[in-house]
Enzyme design. Structure first.
Site, PDB file in Angstrom:
ATOM      1  N   ARG A  45     100.251   2.431 136.983  1.00 28.88           N
ATOM      2  CA  ARG A  45     100.609   2.992 135.671  1.00 28.88           C
ATOM      3  C   ARG A  45     100.624   4.528 135.698  1.00 28.88           C
ATOM      4  O   ARG A  45     101.506   5.152 135.109  1.00 28.88           O
ATOM      5  CB  ARG A  45      99.639   2.487 134.622  1.00 28.88           C
ATOM      6  CG  ARG A  45      99.704   0.961 134.512  1.00 28.88           C
ATOM      7  CD  ARG A  45      99.512   0.559 133.101  1.00 28.88           C
ATOM      8  NE  ARG A  45      99.436  -0.868 132.930  1.00 28.88           N
ATOM      9  CZ  ARG A  45      98.861  -1.435 131.883  1.00 28.88           C
ATOM     10  NH1 ARG A  45      98.295  -0.697 130.962  1.00 28.88           N
ATOM     11  NH2 ARG A  45      98.858  -2.739 131.752  1.00 28.88           N
ATOM     12  N   ASP A 148      97.759   1.700 115.505  1.00 26.95           N
ATOM     13  CA  ASP A 148      97.449   1.523 116.920  1.00 26.95           C
ATOM     14  C   ASP A 148      97.190   2.907 117.503  1.00 26.95           C
ATOM     15  O   ASP A 148      97.600   3.923 116.920  1.00 26.95           O
ATOM     16  CB  ASP A 148      98.620   0.841 117.654  1.00 26.95           C
ATOM     17  CG  ASP A 148      98.189   0.183 118.965  1.00 26.95           C
ATOM     18  OD1 ASP A 148      98.030  -1.045 118.985  1.00 26.95           O
ATOM     19  OD2 ASP A 148      97.981   0.908 119.970  1.00 26.95           O
TER      20      ASP A 148
END
Ligand SMILES: C[S@@+](CC[C@H](N)C(=O)[O-])C[C@H]1O[C@@H](n2cnc3c(N)ncnc32)[C@H](O)[C@@H]1O
Length: 281
Positions: A45, A148
């Site tokens: 990532r 979020d």
């Protein structure tokens, strides 16, 4: 150049030391506990971020984050969150929501539902569709506040556009009622109708923040499949705050593997990871 456990050469320098720095940084900032088995996942990532920024080593990349206000912080968080979600995931929760809305909230003017780990939007839109089904499309005053910590997920969510395979399991009549089929460059995609979108607002909120930009009380809280990333102590502190925010006739929905053990005496289980707040303390 560094190598993986299977001996493959890596594009960027990365070792256990950098991985532990990542574990500490993400934990301190958003509460996510990355297990030791996530070393390779973290590399792949972050490698994307290194390519995007032109930085040649993970160590140098992480040095930027010594500055808590560095703009890369948000990208780092976005890269490390897991956004797995689906429309009507754990569908029994939506049946419960529908029944509870009809039974206890039909006559309440304003209904506020907080979806606090909304990811790419499938969950808050499922909530909005459920509310419309329960109370009718003419009903005013329903607010789904979707939040979020991942800004990239929130961008996807507010666009309200999904590949057809994301809705493949929904009944045809339901699709017709709430979604528009994409044409032209949006062929193969669907978009939520405004009737649903208008009920949902999106905001960036880190659950670890000292203050949440939410008006009290909230009638329902969906906090599903995010507690699994937090330690018991963080969970317990959050549960206290959720409890004080929640309307006493409201409900708290947790994820399928989240039993709220550390919620102790604050919530009463109604089964299937649905909880009601306990007031007499
Ligand atoms: C696995 S997804 C769950 C999505 C949805 N609730 C569901 O159950 O389908 C977890 C979400 O939690 C969010 N998240 C992780 N840590 C967070 C925090 N500290 N504050 C707010 N959201 C967080 C992630 O960005 C991710 O979108």
């Amino acid at each position: 150049m560094d190598t993986t456990s299977s001996g493959k050469r890596r594009e960027f320098d990365y070792s256990r030391r950098e991985f532990s720095r990542v574990q500490k940084l993400i934990h301190a900032r958003v509460g996510i506990h990355l297990g030791d088995n996530k070393q390779e996942m973290v590399y792949s990532r972050l490698a994307r971020r290194l390519r995007a920024t032109g930085i040649r080593s993970v160590g140098v990349y992480l040095d930027q984050l010594d500055d808590p206000d560095h703009p890369e912080w948000q990208q780092f968080i976005n890269a490390l969150t897991t956004n797995l979600t689906a429309f009507f995931r754990e569908s029994h929760h939506f049946d419960t929501l529908q029944t509870h809305l009809k039974t206890h909230f039909r006559n309440q003017n304003r209904i506020r539902i907080w979806c606090c780990a909304a990811s790419t939007g499938e969950e808050p839109y499922s909530i909005a569709m459920t509310a419309i089904e329960a109370l009718g499309s003419a009903r005013q005053g329903i607010e789904v506040i979707a939040t979020d910590v991942d800004t990239r997920a929130l961008e996807t969510a507010s666009a309200a556009m999904y590949d057809l395979d994301r809705v493949a399991k929904l009944p045809k009549a339901f699709l017709k009622r709430f979604f528009l089929r994409g044409v032209g460059k949006n062929q193969g995609r669907v978009r939520l109708k405004n009737e649903v979108r208008n009920l949902v607002t999106f905001q960036h909120v880190n659950l670890l923040d000292r203050n949440w930009p939410l008006e009290e009380p909230v009638d329902f809280i969906f906090c599903r499949n995010v507690f699994i990333y937090f330690e018991n102590q963080t969970q317990a502190a959050l549960l206290k705050r959720f409890h004080s925010l929640l309307n006493e006739k409201g409900l708290f929905f947790a994820g399928h593997s989240e039993s709220l053990i550390s919620g102790g005496d604050l919530f009463k289980s109604l089964g299937k990871t649905v909880f009601s707040p306990v007031r007499s303390r």
